[in-house]
Design an enzyme around this catalytic site. Sequence first.
Site, mmCIF file in Angstrom:
data_model
loop_
_atom_site.group_PDB
_atom_site.id
_atom_site.type_symbol
_atom_site.label_atom_id
_atom_site.label_comp_id
_atom_site.label_asym_id
_atom_site.label_seq_id
_atom_site.Cartn_x
_atom_site.Cartn_y
_atom_site.Cartn_z
ATOM 1 N N HIS A 107 0.840 -1.200 0.000
ATOM 2 C CA HIS A 107 0.000 0.000 0.000
ATOM 3 C C HIS A 107 0.867 1.239 0.000
ATOM 4 O O HIS A 107 2.027 1.199 0.411
ATOM 5 C CB HIS A 107 -0.936 0.002 1.219
ATOM 6 C CG HIS A 107 -0.211 -0.088 2.524
ATOM 7 N ND1 HIS A 107 0.223 -1.290 3.039
ATOM 8 C CD2 HIS A 107 0.174 0.862 3.416
ATOM 9 C CE1 HIS A 107 0.838 -1.080 4.189
ATOM 10 N NE2 HIS A 107 0.830 0.223 4.441
ATOM 11 N N HIS A 127 0.963 5.350 1.145
ATOM 12 C CA HIS A 127 0.374 6.385 1.991
ATOM 13 C C HIS A 127 0.408 7.716 1.235
ATOM 14 O O HIS A 127 1.460 8.121 0.741
ATOM 15 C CB HIS A 127 1.195 6.584 3.267
ATOM 16 C CG HIS A 127 1.224 5.408 4.181
ATOM 17 N ND1 HIS A 127 0.469 5.338 5.331
ATOM 18 C CD2 HIS A 127 1.927 4.242 4.131
ATOM 19 C CE1 HIS A 127 0.717 4.185 5.958
ATOM 20 N NE2 HIS A 127 1.599 3.509 5.256
HETATM 21 P P1 5GP Z 1 2.107 0.529 7.338
HETATM 22 O O1 5GP Z 1 2.745 0.865 8.644
HETATM 23 O O2 5GP Z 1 1.923 -0.957 7.169
HETATM 24 O O3 5GP Z 1 2.803 1.165 6.166
HETATM 25 O O4 5GP Z 1 0.697 1.214 7.375
HETATM 26 C C1 5GP Z 1 -0.476 0.575 7.767
HETATM 27 C C2 5GP Z 1 -1.555 1.622 7.945
HETATM 28 O O5 5GP Z 1 -2.807 0.989 7.934
HETATM 29 C C3 5GP Z 1 -1.448 2.385 9.273
HETATM 30 O O6 5GP Z 1 -1.255 3.777 9.001
HETATM 31 C C4 5GP Z 1 -2.776 2.099 9.965
HETATM 32 O O7 5GP Z 1 -3.306 3.212 10.633
HETATM 33 C C5 5GP Z 1 -3.668 1.645 8.821
HETATM 34 N N1 5GP Z 1 -4.673 0.677 9.195
HETATM 35 C C6 5GP Z 1 -4.469 -0.457 9.937
HETATM 36 N N2 5GP Z 1 -5.604 -1.138 10.079
HETATM 37 C C7 5GP Z 1 -6.563 -0.447 9.400
HETATM 38 C C8 5GP Z 1 -7.960 -0.658 9.196
HETATM 39 O O8 5GP Z 1 -8.563 -1.639 9.644
HETATM 40 N N3 5GP Z 1 -8.617 0.262 8.445
HETATM 41 C C9 5GP Z 1 -7.982 1.365 7.933
HETATM 42 N N4 5GP Z 1 -8.734 2.218 7.216
HETATM 43 N N5 5GP Z 1 -6.670 1.598 8.107
HETATM 44 C C10 5GP Z 1 -5.972 0.707 8.844
#
Ligand code: 5GP
Length: 142
Positions: free
Chosen positions: A101, A103
């Site tokens: 993903h 951001h």
């Molecule tokens: P990472 O740290 O893996 O790059 O980012 C994961 C992101 O997913 C985090 O910013 C977190 O807030 C978001 N996230 C985790 N679980 C959920 C969820 O159930 N729904 C949504 N909309 N975002 C989520």
Amino acid sequence: MTDDSCVFCKIVAGEIPAAVVWDSPWAVAFLDINPAAPGHVLLVLREHYEQLTAVPGSLLSAALGELPKLAQAVISATGAQGLNLLQNNGRVAGQVIPHVHFHLIPRNEGDRVTVGWRQGTYETPEEMNRMAERIRAALAGA
Ligand code: 5GP
Ligand code: ZN
């Protein structure tokens, strides 16, 4: 390709709710539930790939085709002065959800967002050249 234990696979499949703002045959974009700033959007590939390195280039091109438009929409909707695009691979790099993903984080002067690193140097130009050569060689062998 999906993973039964993956929260993003569940969101993509509509099994758990999300504030979806855009979708295509290749990706879905929705609001991050714990935003770095209001309007923080996650652009999530529909297929479950753990890290960027596993994603076929053609799929990535298709999925990112509308990224400029999505980024502009986030900026317009939030009135942000700028935007960071971030993509984390591996726990050490801050990846919590092992499903590729991106951001999109709206940025404003004086906001609470921190994205950064302390800049280093190469000891010598040769060291820098050796590093470039290692990466070129890895690409040639790929
Ligand atoms: P990472 O740290 O893996 O790059 O980012 C994961 C992101 O997913 C985090 O910013 C977190 O807030 C978001 N996230 C985790 N679980 C959920 C969820 O159930 N729904 C949504 N909309 N975002 C989520
Ligand atoms: Zn997944």
